[in-house]
Structure formats: structure tokens, C-alpha cells
Design a protein around this motif. Structure first.
Motif, PDB file in Angstrom:
ATOM      1  N   ILE A 112       0.747  -0.774   0.175  1.00 53.20           N
ATOM      2  CA  ILE A 112       0.111  -0.015   0.458  1.00 53.20           C
ATOM      3  C   ILE A 112       0.893   1.304  -0.101  1.00 53.20           C
ATOM      4  CG2 ILE A 112      -2.028   1.272   1.341  1.00 53.20           C
ATOM      5  CD1 ILE A 112      -2.649  -0.822   2.633  1.00 53.20           C
ATOM      6  N   TYR A 172       1.003   5.189   0.043  1.00 54.35           N
ATOM      7  CA  TYR A 172       0.079   6.772   0.250  1.00 54.35           C
ATOM      8  C   TYR A 172       0.267   7.429  -0.415  1.00 54.35           C
ATOM      9  CZ  TYR A 172      -1.850   3.224   3.789  1.00 54.35           C
ATOM     10  OH  TYR A 172      -2.872   2.144   4.645  1.00 54.35           O
ATOM     11  N   HIS A 221     -13.890   2.623  -4.379  1.00 55.79           N
ATOM     12  CA  HIS A 221     -14.833   3.069  -2.941  1.00 55.79           C
ATOM     13  C   HIS A 221     -15.551   2.724  -3.047  1.00 55.79           C
ATOM     14  CE1 HIS A 221     -18.422   4.964  -5.575  1.00 55.79           C
ATOM     15  NE2 HIS A 221     -17.513   3.623  -6.489  1.00 55.79           N
ATOM     16  N   PRO A 250      -9.634   6.144  -2.451  1.00 59.51           N
ATOM     17  CA  PRO A 250      -9.196   6.666  -1.036  1.00 59.51           C
ATOM     18  C   PRO A 250      -9.537   6.231   0.351  1.00 59.51           C
ATOM     19  CG  PRO A 250     -11.880   7.199  -1.828  1.00 59.51           C
ATOM     20  CD  PRO A 250     -10.789   6.283  -2.550  1.00 59.51           C
ATOM     21  N   ARG A 251      -9.175   6.876   1.878  1.00 59.74           N
ATOM     22  CA  ARG A 251      -9.551   5.569   2.794  1.00 59.74           C
ATOM     23  C   ARG A 251     -11.209   4.826   2.577  1.00 59.74           C
ATOM     24  NH1 ARG A 251      -4.751   6.718   6.869  1.00 59.74           N
ATOM     25  NH2 ARG A 251      -3.567   7.424   5.111  1.00 59.74           N
ATOM     26  N   CYS A 278     -14.263   5.112   5.335  1.00 62.91           N
ATOM     27  CA  CYS A 278     -14.012   6.061   6.414  1.00 62.91           C
ATOM     28  C   CYS A 278     -14.007   7.354   5.991  1.00 62.91           C
ATOM     29  CB  CYS A 278     -12.433   5.543   6.498  1.00 62.91           C
ATOM     30  SG  CYS A 278     -11.569   4.473   7.052  1.00 62.91           S
ATOM     31  N   ARG A 314     -13.390   2.988  10.298  1.00 62.88           N
ATOM     32  CA  ARG A 314     -11.962   4.010  10.801  1.00 62.88           C
ATOM     33  C   ARG A 314     -10.703   2.993  10.032  1.00 62.88           C
ATOM     34  NH1 ARG A 314     -13.514   1.278  15.559  1.00 62.88           N
ATOM     35  NH2 ARG A 314     -11.284   0.636  15.973  1.00 62.88           N
ATOM     36  N   TRP A 315     -10.134   3.746   9.821  1.00 59.12           N
ATOM     37  CA  TRP A 315      -8.525   3.133   8.717  1.00 59.12           C
ATOM     38  C   TRP A 315      -8.180   1.543   9.506  1.00 59.12           C
ATOM     39  CZ3 TRP A 315      -7.979   3.140   3.867  1.00 59.12           C
ATOM     40  CH2 TRP A 315      -7.672   1.718   2.931  1.00 59.12           C
ATOM     41  N   GLU A 316      -7.829   1.858  10.441  1.00 60.67           N
ATOM     42  CA  GLU A 316      -7.218   0.590  11.296  1.00 60.67           C
ATOM     43  C   GLU A 316      -8.119  -0.754  11.381  1.00 60.67           C
ATOM     44  OE1 GLU A 316      -8.947   3.810  14.272  1.00 60.67           O
ATOM     45  OE2 GLU A 316      -7.866   3.738  12.519  1.00 60.67           O
ATOM     46  N   GLU A 372      -7.456  -1.112   6.607  1.00 60.64           N
ATOM     47  CA  GLU A 372      -6.416  -1.520   5.994  1.00 60.64           C
ATOM     48  C   GLU A 372      -5.452  -2.660   6.143  1.00 60.64           C
ATOM     49  OE1 GLU A 372      -2.242   0.807   6.685  1.00 60.64           O
ATOM     50  OE2 GLU A 372      -2.797   0.181   8.378  1.00 60.64           O
ATOM     51  N   VAL A 378      -3.436   4.562  -1.936  1.00 65.16           N
ATOM     52  CA  VAL A 378      -4.841   5.486  -1.247  1.00 65.16           C
ATOM     53  C   VAL A 378      -4.581   6.595  -1.025  1.00 65.16           C
ATOM     54  CG1 VAL A 378      -5.642   5.708   1.582  1.00 65.16           C
ATOM     55  CG2 VAL A 378      -5.123   3.097   0.220  1.00 65.16           C
ATOM     56  N   ASP A 381      -4.818  10.535  -0.382  1.00 65.75           N
ATOM     57  CA  ASP A 381      -5.391  11.578   1.258  1.00 65.75           C
ATOM     58  C   ASP A 381      -5.273  13.032   0.605  1.00 65.75           C
ATOM     59  OD1 ASP A 381      -5.458   9.807   3.472  1.00 65.75           O
ATOM     60  OD2 ASP A 381      -3.465  10.021   3.080  1.00 65.75           O
TER      61      ASP A 381
END
Length: 161
Positions: free
Chosen positions: A4, A6, A24, A126-127, A130, A136-138, A141, A157, A159
């Protein structure tokens, strides 16, 4: 080994060479009008039209619309958009809890992994889950890593810059 990456930027303008799939998360109500989908619709009309048709015709045989489903829409010769149904309903002023459904995102990402491998594509997003979905991204991911990266699909990803 895929990974991944970013970056700051616009997920509707995916970076890199080769075939790209922009992923998405969509809701299961057929709604399209807030969040990342607005950027998609400004760039291409096809993903929204296809999603609305997919939702409208969901009662027909062979239509898999529902949580965990994926719809791929080609928007350019080497660019696809993946509509992933990973959100139950939408958040309203009276809502309690969040609409994100991690298990549906996991199922959709697994299917996306199959499609991306068939196309020889990288995934761009995108994330997911989220924003308006409230996830939540955690939590997301590790799903992206397991369903895409570990299967050899490079992921970028984005941002907002």
C-alpha cells in the motif's frame, strides 16, 4: 511484493502505468450524492448511471446488488471504477451507529482482488469506508492488505492534499 502506497492527491486521477481500478464504497440504498462519488461523477457519468441501474434492477434474476457486491465500470481504456457495496443505509440526523459494514467491505475487496488480478490492474482508492460510512482506517487497512496486497495487487491510497 505488492504494497500500500499512501500519496496526497486525487483518487479520480490515479497515478502510475497500466490498468487501474478506482475503488470506493457505496451504500445499499442506491443513494449517490455525497462524498467521494461527487468527484467520480464530475469526472465520468458512467459509474453513477451504472450504479443507479444496478440498484433499480436489483430484483431481477442474476443481479447481485447488495452488501458485499462489486460492480466494475470501465471509464477509460485503462481505467475502471469499482462500486463496492459496503455500507448499510446512510447516516442521518437521527442515526445511531455508523453505516459501514466491515464484513461487506471484506467480501467486496475479495471479489475486487479477483477482478484486479484478471485485468492485471493496480487498485486506487481514498480511505474507503472511512468518510460518510463512518468507518475507521485501522479496521479497513488490514482488509485491503489481505484481499489485495497479499494477492499481488498494488494499492495506492489517496489522501486529499
Amino acid at each position: 511484493m505488492a504494497e500500500i502506497t499512501y500519496v496526497r492527491g486525487d483518487a479520480t486521477a490515479p497515478q502510475g502505468k497500466g490498468v487501474k481500478v478506482i475503488a470506493h464504497v457505496c451504500n445499499d440504498l442506491g443513494g449517490w450524492g455525497k462524498g467521494f462519488v461527487l468527484a467520480l461523477s464530475r469526472r465520468w457519468p458512467e459509474p453513477e448511471a451504472a450504479f443507479r441501474r444496478w440498484h433499480r434492477e436489483r430484483e431481477r434474476a442474476g443481479n447481485d446488488f447488495g452488501l458485499g457486491a462489486v460492480q466494475l465500470v470501465q471509464v477509460e481504456p485503462y481505467v475502471w471504477v469499482a462500486n463496492l457495496v459496503g455500507q448499510r443505509g446512510i447516516r442521518t440526523g437521527r442515526s445511531t451507529g455508523v453505516p459501514v459494514r466491515y464484513e461487506a467491505i471484506d467480501t467486496a475487496l475479495a471479489a475486487l482482488g479477483d477482478h484486479a488480478r484478471e485485468l492485471g490492474a493496480s487498485a486506487h482508492m481514498p480511505r474507503i469506508g472511512c468518510g460518510l460510512a463512518g468507518g475507521r482506517w485501522e479496521r479497513v487497512e488490514p482488509l485491503v492488505s489481505a484481499r489485495l496486497v497479499e494477492r499481488g495487487v498494488p494499492v495506492t491510497v489517496y489522501d486529499v492534499g
